[in-house]
Design an enzyme around this catalytic site. Sequence first.
Site, PDB file in Angstrom:
ATOM      1  N   ASP A   1       0.562  -1.271   0.339  1.00  0.00           N
ATOM      2  CA  ASP A   1      -0.088   0.346   0.140  1.00  0.00           C
ATOM      3  C   ASP A   1       0.814   1.555  -0.214  1.00  0.00           C
ATOM      4  O   ASP A   1       1.795   1.205   0.598  1.00  0.00           O
ATOM      5  CB  ASP A   1      -0.985  -0.282   1.439  1.00  0.00           C
ATOM      6  CG  ASP A   1      -1.655   0.682   1.222  1.00  0.00           C
ATOM      7  OD1 ASP A   1      -3.421   0.128   1.426  1.00  0.00           O
ATOM      8  OD2 ASP A   1      -1.980   2.565   1.510  1.00  0.00           O
TER       9      ASP A   1
ATOM     10  N   LYS B   1     -13.321  -0.584 -14.467  1.00  0.00           N
ATOM     11  CA  LYS B   1     -13.554  -1.971 -13.773  1.00  0.00           C
ATOM     12  C   LYS B   1     -14.504  -2.464 -15.074  1.00  0.00           C
ATOM     13  O   LYS B   1     -13.844  -3.923 -14.983  1.00  0.00           O
ATOM     14  CB  LYS B   1     -14.601  -1.395 -12.564  1.00  0.00           C
ATOM     15  CG  LYS B   1     -14.269  -0.720 -11.553  1.00  0.00           C
ATOM     16  CD  LYS B   1     -13.135  -1.981 -10.766  1.00  0.00           C
ATOM     17  CE  LYS B   1     -13.042  -1.014  -9.681  1.00  0.00           C
ATOM     18  NZ  LYS B   1     -11.573  -1.837  -9.033  1.00  0.00           N
TER      19      LYS B   1
ATOM     20  N   THR C   1     -16.553   1.962   2.785  1.00  0.00           N
ATOM     21  CA  THR C   1     -15.353   1.498   2.537  1.00  0.00           C
ATOM     22  C   THR C   1     -14.930   3.333   3.120  1.00  0.00           C
ATOM     23  O   THR C   1     -16.067   4.425   3.176  1.00  0.00           O
ATOM     24  CB  THR C   1     -14.339   0.967   1.407  1.00  0.00           C
ATOM     25  OG1 THR C   1     -14.644   2.129   0.965  1.00  0.00           O
ATOM     26  CG2 THR C   1     -14.829  -0.344   1.345  1.00  0.00           C
TER      27      THR C   1
ATOM     28  N   ASP D   1       3.950   2.191  -4.842  1.00  0.00           N
ATOM     29  CA  ASP D   1       2.814   2.799  -5.729  1.00  0.00           C
ATOM     30  C   ASP D   1       2.804   1.723  -7.167  1.00  0.00           C
ATOM     31  O   ASP D   1       3.368   1.478  -7.337  1.00  0.00           O
ATOM     32  CB  ASP D   1       3.245   3.747  -6.251  1.00  0.00           C
ATOM     33  CG  ASP D   1       2.556   5.064  -7.477  1.00  0.00           C
ATOM     34  OD1 ASP D   1       1.288   4.269  -7.943  1.00  0.00           O
ATOM     35  OD2 ASP D   1       2.704   5.787  -7.263  1.00  0.00           O
ATOM     36  N   VAL D   2       1.545   0.902  -6.674  1.00  0.00           N
ATOM     37  CA  VAL D   2       0.959   0.265  -7.939  1.00  0.00           C
ATOM     38  C   VAL D   2       1.613   0.412  -9.787  1.00  0.00           C
ATOM     39  O   VAL D   2       1.289  -0.233 -10.134  1.00  0.00           O
ATOM     40  CB  VAL D   2      -0.447  -0.357  -7.690  1.00  0.00           C
ATOM     41  CG1 VAL D   2      -0.687  -1.498  -6.565  1.00  0.00           C
ATOM     42  CG2 VAL D   2      -1.452   0.475  -7.817  1.00  0.00           C
TER      43      VAL D   2
ATOM     44  N   TYR E   1     -14.389   5.461 -13.110  1.00  0.00           N
ATOM     45  CA  TYR E   1     -14.238   4.800 -12.466  1.00  0.00           C
ATOM     46  C   TYR E   1     -15.274   3.429 -12.821  1.00  0.00           C
ATOM     47  O   TYR E   1     -14.990   2.142 -12.952  1.00  0.00           O
ATOM     48  CB  TYR E   1     -14.740   4.983 -10.913  1.00  0.00           C
ATOM     49  CG  TYR E   1     -14.687   3.652 -10.239  1.00  0.00           C
ATOM     50  CD1 TYR E   1     -13.445   3.372  -9.390  1.00  0.00           C
ATOM     51  CD2 TYR E   1     -16.035   2.798  -9.930  1.00  0.00           C
ATOM     52  CE1 TYR E   1     -13.805   2.047  -7.853  1.00  0.00           C
ATOM     53  CE2 TYR E   1     -16.361   1.949  -9.030  1.00  0.00           C
ATOM     54  CZ  TYR E   1     -14.697   1.658  -8.073  1.00  0.00           C
ATOM     55  OH  TYR E   1     -14.798   0.370  -7.415  1.00  0.00           O
TER      56      TYR E   1
END
Length: 253
Positions: free
Chosen positions: A32, A151, A182, A54-55, A147
């Site tokens: 994370d 997806k 969340t 950082d992905v 977003y």
Amino acid sequence: MPTILITGAASGIGAASARLFHAQGWTVGLLDMNEAALHDLAQALGGAWQRTLDVTDAVAVQAAIAAFAEANNGQLRLLFNCAGILRFGHFETISLEEHARIIAINVQGVLNCSYAAFPYLRKTPGAQILNMGSASGLYGVPHMASYSASKFAVRGLTEALELEWRSYGIRVADLMPPFVGTPMVASQTFTPPILKRLGVNLKAEHIARAAFDQAQRAGVHRPISAMFKAMYWSAQLSTPGLNRLVMRWLSRD
């Protein structure tokens, strides 16, 4: 002991999944960007393996996944691509930079991690990638445009790799929940009409349980919640025009 590496592990669904898999006896790795929260979670899990990441940084992703695998005999049983960001709002009121960041984390991040994990998954019996999809990957959702697009990309990648990598014995699946309670959802300053109508009826722990269940079985898409399961399967039988009308009705002001 089976191993799981979780991106976006410091909060929300990632953290709930880390706690559940750890409680079930898995060796858990945590990735994370939030260094402080990551450290606290790792300590709560008895000193679990962790790395700030950082992905979207492909080089750093390669190094992190290699380090976790090498600490576990070169194997990786499950990669959970859970990192993601969200922004509710009218498309034109969100900066182009923020739209790009949503795509970078939610799509490029999944590509980076899956690519880097492949050599270790290939060496591991029963290996699997689990991607964090969404109900918004079924039909484009107003006020969640980028977003939702991200997806759709995750859904397409999941379907393609599930077929492509089965020759290596690697299963690929995604979770498709509607809105989940969340911090990411709670922090939004704009509430889309569809959220007002459908509400938030899932907790992070519900998605963690679905992730654990999916780790034990085959399947490609896992719709979550009774309402969305009904919407998902009816959408498979409906025409695109009908699906559009349903979304238009749900998203009306």
